[in-house]
Design an enzyme around this catalytic site. Structure first.
Site, short mmCIF file in Angstrom:
data_model
loop_
_atom_site.label_atom_id
_atom_site.label_comp_id
_atom_site.label_asym_id
_atom_site.label_seq_id
_atom_site.Cartn_x
_atom_site.Cartn_y
_atom_site.Cartn_z
N ASN A 1 80.30 -12.33 -63.03
CA ASN A 1 80.52 -11.19 -62.14
C ASN A 1 81.99 -10.84 -62.15
OD1 ASN A 1 77.89 -10.84 -61.23
ND2 ASN A 1 78.16 -12.12 -59.43
N ARG B 1 72.80 -11.97 -64.03
CA ARG B 1 73.45 -12.94 -64.92
C ARG B 1 72.47 -13.98 -65.44
NH1 ARG B 1 77.61 -15.45 -61.32
NH2 ARG B 1 75.94 -15.00 -59.86
#
Length: 92
Positions: free
Chosen positions: A38, A20
């Site tokens: 996520n 990320r």
């Protein structure tokens, strides 16, 4: 300027490897706005808005990811939305 929005679903070993944060850095380099998070199913989901060329480059990066990631596939879906910057969102 011609801008499009895409929703990405990234599958594979993409959690716990800095995916990320690396995606946020790559999006900033490309001038892409949106968000990343996520998912509880082990995937990473992102919304990305930018020029077709920038999104093509982000998608190419997403298929590789950062060192430590093992991307098995990236699903791309047309989407809509307006975003300011690129942010990390909570797990969904």
């Amino acid at each position: 300027m011609n801008r499009i929005v895409q929703r990405l679903e990234i599958h594979g070993r993409v959690q716990g490897v800095g995916y990320r944060w690396a995606l946020i850095r790559q999006a900033a380099r490309l001038g892409v706005h949106g968000w990343v998070r996520n998912r509880r199913d082990g995937t990473v989901e992102a919304m990305a808005a930018g020029t077709p060329e920038a999104l093509q480059r982000l998608l190419a990066w997403a298929r590789q990811g950062p060192p430590g990631a093992m991307v098995t596939r990236v699903e791309v879906h047309a989407a809509e939305g307006e975003f300011d910057g690129f942010e990390l969102r909570p797990t969904a």
